[in-house]
Design an enzyme around this catalytic site. Structure first.
Site, PDB file in Angstrom:
ATOM      1  N   TYR A   1       0.813  -1.213   0.000  1.00  0.00           N
ATOM      2  CA  TYR A   1       0.000   0.000   0.000  1.00  0.00           C
ATOM      3  C   TYR A   1       0.853   1.272   0.000  1.00  0.00           C
ATOM      4  O   TYR A   1       0.351   2.354  -0.251  1.00  0.00           O
ATOM      5  CB  TYR A   1      -0.957   0.019   1.195  1.00  0.00           C
ATOM      6  CG  TYR A   1      -2.005  -1.086   1.176  1.00  0.00           C
ATOM      7  CD1 TYR A   1      -2.054  -2.016   0.147  1.00  0.00           C
ATOM      8  CD2 TYR A   1      -2.945  -1.193   2.178  1.00  0.00           C
ATOM      9  CE1 TYR A   1      -2.999  -3.027   0.128  1.00  0.00           C
ATOM     10  CE2 TYR A   1      -3.895  -2.204   2.165  1.00  0.00           C
ATOM     11  CZ  TYR A   1      -3.911  -3.121   1.143  1.00  0.00           C
ATOM     12  OH  TYR A   1      -4.852  -4.117   1.130  1.00  0.00           O
TER      13      TYR A   1
ATOM     14  N   LYS B   1       3.357 -15.757   2.623  1.00  0.00           N
ATOM     15  CA  LYS B   1       3.234 -16.508   1.368  1.00  0.00           C
ATOM     16  C   LYS B   1       4.660 -16.881   0.969  1.00  0.00           C
ATOM     17  O   LYS B   1       5.160 -16.518  -0.124  1.00  0.00           O
ATOM     18  CB  LYS B   1       2.533 -15.615   0.318  1.00  0.00           C
ATOM     19  CG  LYS B   1       2.162 -16.307  -0.969  1.00  0.00           C
ATOM     20  CD  LYS B   1       0.999 -17.279  -0.837  1.00  0.00           C
ATOM     21  CE  LYS B   1       0.746 -17.980  -2.155  1.00  0.00           C
ATOM     22  NZ  LYS B   1      -0.124 -19.157  -2.037  1.00  0.00           N
TER      23      LYS B   1
ATOM     24  N   ASP C   1      -3.164 -18.364   2.092  1.00  0.00           N
ATOM     25  CA  ASP C   1      -4.356 -19.008   1.515  1.00  0.00           C
ATOM     26  C   ASP C   1      -4.942 -20.019   2.492  1.00  0.00           C
ATOM     27  O   ASP C   1      -6.165 -20.119   2.674  1.00  0.00           O
ATOM     28  CB  ASP C   1      -4.055 -19.645   0.149  1.00  0.00           C
ATOM     29  CG  ASP C   1      -2.679 -20.267   0.069  1.00  0.00           C
ATOM     30  OD1 ASP C   1      -1.877 -20.090   1.011  1.00  0.00           O
ATOM     31  OD2 ASP C   1      -2.378 -20.947  -0.926  1.00  0.00           O
TER      32      ASP C   1
ATOM     33  N   ASP D   1      -5.174  -6.835   5.889  1.00  0.00           N
ATOM     34  CA  ASP D   1      -6.367  -6.104   5.491  1.00  0.00           C
ATOM     35  C   ASP D   1      -7.483  -7.097   5.155  1.00  0.00           C
ATOM     36  O   ASP D   1      -8.617  -7.007   5.628  1.00  0.00           O
ATOM     37  CB  ASP D   1      -6.013  -5.254   4.257  1.00  0.00           C
ATOM     38  CG  ASP D   1      -7.103  -4.262   3.896  1.00  0.00           C
ATOM     39  OD1 ASP D   1      -8.089  -4.174   4.639  1.00  0.00           O
ATOM     40  OD2 ASP D   1      -6.962  -3.592   2.856  1.00  0.00           O
TER      41      ASP D   1
ATOM     42  N   ASP E   1     -10.803  -8.477   7.766  1.00  0.00           N
ATOM     43  CA  ASP E   1     -12.209  -8.326   7.369  1.00  0.00           C
ATOM     44  C   ASP E   1     -12.918  -9.673   7.389  1.00  0.00           C
ATOM     45  O   ASP E   1     -14.070  -9.789   7.821  1.00  0.00           O
ATOM     46  CB  ASP E   1     -12.321  -7.721   5.966  1.00  0.00           C
ATOM     47  CG  ASP E   1     -12.535  -6.213   6.040  1.00  0.00           C
ATOM     48  OD1 ASP E   1     -12.213  -5.635   7.096  1.00  0.00           O
ATOM     49  OD2 ASP E   1     -13.001  -5.626   5.055  1.00  0.00           O
TER      50      ASP E   1
END
Ligand code: NAD
Length: 362
Positions: free
Chosen positions: A141, A191, A223, A247, A251
């Site tokens: 970001y 990852k 994942d 992020d 959520d």
């Protein structure tokens, strides 16, 4: 004790839920002999309208000159068509960066009386008590370059995933410290089978873990983590991960409990004050109607007292009051089942205040 709090009501339901939170702070001040000085600041849409920028310098100055920052929510359809640099979200990212808040904490706790509000089976959700620790100021970001390119064979785009080792160290350390106050397990999500940044992340997690022999460390690919959060969320205590993975996973985790209106968050880590806010947005569809659920913001206040002021008894009093109010069957519209009586924002706030009074008087 006297604490100075910068209050940023923001847009939509922000001012409504912030009003509730201030009542709770005043109640705590009266009951525990503290004094709060509030200084109000603008951020997001209201700041764009009144000052032409989503993050006025005065807001940054006020926040830096305080012991804690309490934020409602920002944004709304009115500002959705503005260019990126003028969007309310820029204000949010900007204030986190200005205060160097590199750790975002999102607790997800299943309230017994709200198990039916989840879309998952009761037995999957019952007993869930986890904390997601998300890196907040680095990664995709913020990495540069971040741009569109016109290349000889057509349009292209680049985002950059950049982390310094020191940035990874401080967030992972934060997670271990928090795990010490909880159930002593850290799940580091990455990852590492694909990304070099994740391979460094994993190495750092192992290094940091060496200083915390009392805490269990496990690694999980992102994942798989997304899957495990739905399959068996009870296995998690503290989950630590980089900005974008955090992020998305936070959520997802928030949906375990079924309502956005229940979940608080804290952003901490800089030398200055922490920033406390509900995870929900400005909910323009219900703004101005006095029907928003104020509990997420009230629980954010509890996090401020716990993490910034280290007032454990006061934070416990708020959290217990919220639990008691729910167990007594009081609901706002977003968490009510068919046939249950629905309270508005002010009525729900009053129930919490009554409960804090009761708990302390007894
Ligand atoms: P939202 O969280 O505002 O609302 C999603 C749904 O949940 C809506 O139906 C809303 O009515 C409901 N809801 C949210 N909070 C509630 C509460 N306290 N009580 C009862 N119901 C509640 O998300 P959205 O609709 O995607 O976004 C609306 C605006 O908020 C957008 O402009 C978005 O950019 C912004 N936003 C801001 C933040 C923030 O300030 N941190 C976070 C997310 C979204």
């Amino acid at each position: 004790m006297n604490k100075k709090i910068t209050v940023i009501p923001g847009d939509g339901i922000g001012p409504e839920v912030i009003r509730s939170a201030i009542k709770v702070l005043d109640c705590i001040a009266a009951k525990f002999n503290h004094e709060f000085t509030y200084q109000y600041a603008k951020l997001g849409g209201v700041a764009i309208d009144e000052e032409g920028t989503p993050l006025p310098q005065r807001t940054i100055d006020l926040c830096k000159d305080s012991d804690g920052v309490l934020l409602g929510a920002v944004g709304g359809p009115k500002w959705d068509t503005l260019p990126g640099s003028l969007r309310p979200e820029k204000g949010l990212l900007g204030i986190r960066k200005a205060l160097q808040l590199y750790a975002n904490l999102r607790p997800v706790k299943a309230h017994k009386s709200l198990l039916d509000a989840s879309t998952l089976k009761k037995e999957v959700v019952e007993g869930v008590d986890l904390l997601i620790v998300r890196e907040l100021t680095g990664g995709l970001y913020f990495g540069q370059p971040q741009e569109r390119r016109h290349e000889a064979d057509g349009e292209a785009v680049v985002d950059t995933l950049y982390y310094k080792k020191s940035e990874i160290e401080r967030i992972v350390k934060q997670a271990f410290e928090l795990a010490r106050l909880r159930n002593k397990k850290v799940t580091s999500v990455d990852k590492a089978n694909v990304l070099e940044s994740s391979r460094l992340w994993r190495e750092v997690a192992v290094e940091v873990a060496g200083n915390y022999p009392d805490i269990e460390l496990e690694h999980m690919l992102v994942d798989n983590a997304a899957m495990q959060l739905i399959r068996n969320p009870k296995q998690f205590d503290v989950v630590v991960t980089e900005n974008m993975f955090g992020d998305i996973l936070s959520d997802e985790a928030s949906m375990l409990t079924g309502s956005l209106g229940m979940l608080p968050s804290a952003s901490i880590g800089g030398d200055g004050p922490g920033l406390y806010e509900p995870i929900h947005g400005s909910a323009p569809d219900i703004a101005g109607k006095n029907i928003a659920n104020p509990l997420a913001t009230i629980l954010s206040v509890a996090m401020m007292l716990r993490f910034s002021f280290h007032w454990i008894e006061e934070a416990d009093a708020i959290e217990e009051a919220v639990t008691n109010v729910l167990e007594a069957g009081y609901r706002t519209g977003d968490i009510a089942e068919k046939g249950e009586t629905i309270l508005n924002t002010d009525e729900m706030t009053e129930k919490v205040l009554e409960n804090i009074h009761l708990a302390i008087t007894n």
